[in-house]
Design an enzyme around this catalytic site. Structure first.
Site, short mmCIF file in Angstrom:
data_model
loop_
_atom_site.label_atom_id
_atom_site.label_comp_id
_atom_site.label_asym_id
_atom_site.label_seq_id
_atom_site.Cartn_x
_atom_site.Cartn_y
_atom_site.Cartn_z
N ASN A 1 0.88 -1.17 0.00
CA ASN A 1 0.00 0.00 0.00
C ASN A 1 0.92 1.23 0.00
O ASN A 1 1.55 1.53 1.01
CB ASN A 1 -0.86 -0.04 1.26
CG ASN A 1 -2.11 0.81 1.22
OD1 ASN A 1 -2.60 1.21 2.25
ND2 ASN A 1 -2.64 1.10 0.05
N ASN B 1 -6.99 10.70 -0.63
CA ASN B 1 -7.21 9.58 -1.56
C ASN B 1 -6.99 10.02 -3.01
O ASN B 1 -7.05 11.22 -3.33
CB ASN B 1 -8.62 9.03 -1.41
CG ASN B 1 -8.82 8.30 -0.11
OD1 ASN B 1 -7.93 7.61 0.38
ND2 ASN B 1 -10.01 8.46 0.48
N CYS C 1 -5.77 5.56 8.19
CA CYS C 1 -5.13 4.62 7.26
C CYS C 1 -4.16 3.78 8.09
O CYS C 1 -3.17 4.30 8.60
CB CYS C 1 -4.39 5.37 6.16
SG CYS C 1 -3.45 4.30 5.03
N ASN D 1 -2.09 1.22 7.28
CA ASN D 1 -0.74 1.13 6.71
C ASN D 1 -0.06 2.49 6.77
O ASN D 1 1.14 2.59 7.02
CB ASN D 1 -0.81 0.62 5.27
CG ASN D 1 -1.28 -0.81 5.19
OD1 ASN D 1 -0.81 -1.67 5.91
ND2 ASN D 1 -2.24 -1.07 4.32
N ASN E 1 -13.29 4.79 10.53
CA ASN E 1 -13.74 4.84 9.14
C ASN E 1 -14.58 3.60 8.87
O ASN E 1 -14.50 2.61 9.60
CB ASN E 1 -12.55 4.97 8.17
CG ASN E 1 -11.57 3.82 8.28
OD1 ASN E 1 -11.62 3.01 9.20
ND2 ASN E 1 -10.65 3.73 7.35
N GLU F 1 -10.88 -0.38 -1.48
CA GLU F 1 -10.84 0.78 -0.59
C GLU F 1 -11.67 1.93 -1.13
O GLU F 1 -11.61 2.25 -2.33
CB GLU F 1 -9.39 1.25 -0.38
CG GLU F 1 -8.56 0.31 0.46
CD GLU F 1 -7.31 0.97 0.98
OE1 GLU F 1 -7.43 2.03 1.65
OE2 GLU F 1 -6.21 0.46 0.70
N ARG F 2 -12.40 2.54 -0.25
CA ARG F 2 -13.21 3.71 -0.58
C ARG F 2 -12.33 4.83 -1.14
O ARG F 2 -11.35 5.24 -0.53
CB ARG F 2 -13.94 4.19 0.68
CG ARG F 2 -14.77 5.44 0.52
CD ARG F 2 -15.37 5.88 1.83
NE ARG F 2 -14.35 6.17 2.84
CZ ARG F 2 -14.59 6.84 3.96
NH1 ARG F 2 -15.81 7.25 4.26
NH2 ARG F 2 -13.62 7.06 4.82
N CYS G 1 -4.88 -3.10 3.36
CA CYS G 1 -5.58 -2.03 4.07
C CYS G 1 -5.50 -2.35 5.55
O CYS G 1 -6.07 -3.36 6.01
CB CYS G 1 -7.04 -1.95 3.61
SG CYS G 1 -8.02 -0.73 4.53
N GLY G 2 -4.80 -1.52 6.31
CA GLY G 2 -4.61 -1.80 7.71
C GLY G 2 -5.87 -1.71 8.53
O GLY G 2 -6.18 -2.59 9.35
N THR G 3 -6.65 -0.62 8.34
CA THR G 3 -7.90 -0.51 9.09
C THR G 3 -8.88 -1.60 8.66
O THR G 3 -9.66 -2.09 9.47
CB THR G 3 -8.55 0.87 8.92
OG1 THR G 3 -8.77 1.13 7.52
CG2 THR G 3 -7.68 1.97 9.51
#
Length: 271
Positions: A13, A64, A73, A75, A147, A197-198, A206-208
């Site tokens: 990422n 983004n 985020c 990452n 998020n 991812e949005r 994607c960490g979250t």
């Protein structure tokens, strides 16, 4: 006008890190879009803009590729932790502010970063819902890590991330849009995950999202914490507490440093 940046990646990422005090040109949605365009700019999954509060506490703002901002985020926060550590500016308490609230980071001896991500929430309750997508009913769990995330169990996550991700992201059920994670349990404490991812699209990690997926797997799927989440770009370890406090551990590394060309700066000034 010199606009310096560093390019970093966390499990593939990849993000630009910029210091707000080093940029005389403010980042705007249109400028973020141009900078992150892989053909006409530098390219990347996002811009991580570092600023500091009056008391010196660092803040991470996430831009983004579509010009929108993300609340957090996972990452990216590991990237910023190492960026600040390398610059000698990581606070002793490891506290970094994000749009989704403060997090606490600790750099481990092997240069992996442990992040206390805060408390996860089930905005609609600890249950799965059904969403009509492309004529079919898709079951999902809604989890917030500051998020939004929609977690969907699927036997082959890679096969559906591009087919279903965009429609779910923009479904009317999610007025602020949502990140979409497709997961498959691999054992009592393992998940395979692919993510849409949005505001970005499919990414390698994607960490979250990994945090949200682990929370859903532990609370609704019977998995045992900590959960190893296998992403396309590598693995993250996610610990989920009984109180839904989440800790994420994983790597990040700097790739290169540079500065935007005078030609690109002039183009940005016109936006």
């Amino acid at each position: 006008m010199s606009l310096p940046f560093a390019k970093w990646q966390g499990l593939g990422n990849h993000h630009l890190v910029v210091e707000r005090t080093d940029w005389a040109l403010p980042i705007t949605p249109a400028r973020a879009q141009r900078i992150l365009d892989p053909a006409f700019g530098v390219g990347g999954d996002g811009i991580l803009e570092v600023s500091h509060e009056d008391d010196g506490t660092p803040r991470m703002t996430v831009w983004n590729p579509d010009g929108s901002q993300a609340e957090n985020c996972g990452n990216g926060i590991r990237i910023i932790a190492l960026h600040l550590r390398d610059a000698g500016r990581l606070p002793a308490d490891g506290r970094i502010l994000t749009g989704g609230g403060p997090v606490e980071v600790a750099v481990l001896d092997d240069d992996r970063v442990e992040v206390r991500m805060g408390r996860a929430r089930f905005p609609a309750g600890e249950a799965r819902e059904t969403l009509a997508v492309a004529g079919d009913g898709v079951e999902f769990a809604e989890v917030s890590m500051g998020n939004p995330h929609a977690i969907i169990e699927h036997p082959d996550p890679s096969s559906v991330v591009r087919a279903l991700g965009p429609a779910i992201e923009t479904d009317a059920r999610f007025p602020e849009r949502t990140n979409v994670e497709f997961v498959r349990a691999e054992g009592p404490s393992e998940l395979t995950m692919r993510v849409w991812e949005r505001g970005v699209g499919e990414t390698l990690a994607c960490g979250t999202g990994a945090c949200a997926a682990a929370v859903a797997a532990v609370r609704l799927g019977g998995l045992t914490s900590p959960v190893t989440v296998h992403l396309a770009g590598g693995d993250l370890e996610i610990a989920v507490g009984d109180d839904l406090e989440v800790t994420m551990t994983g790597p990040a590394e700097e790739i290169y440093r540079g500065a935007l060309s005078p030609e690109l700066v002039r183009a940005l000034e016109e936006l």
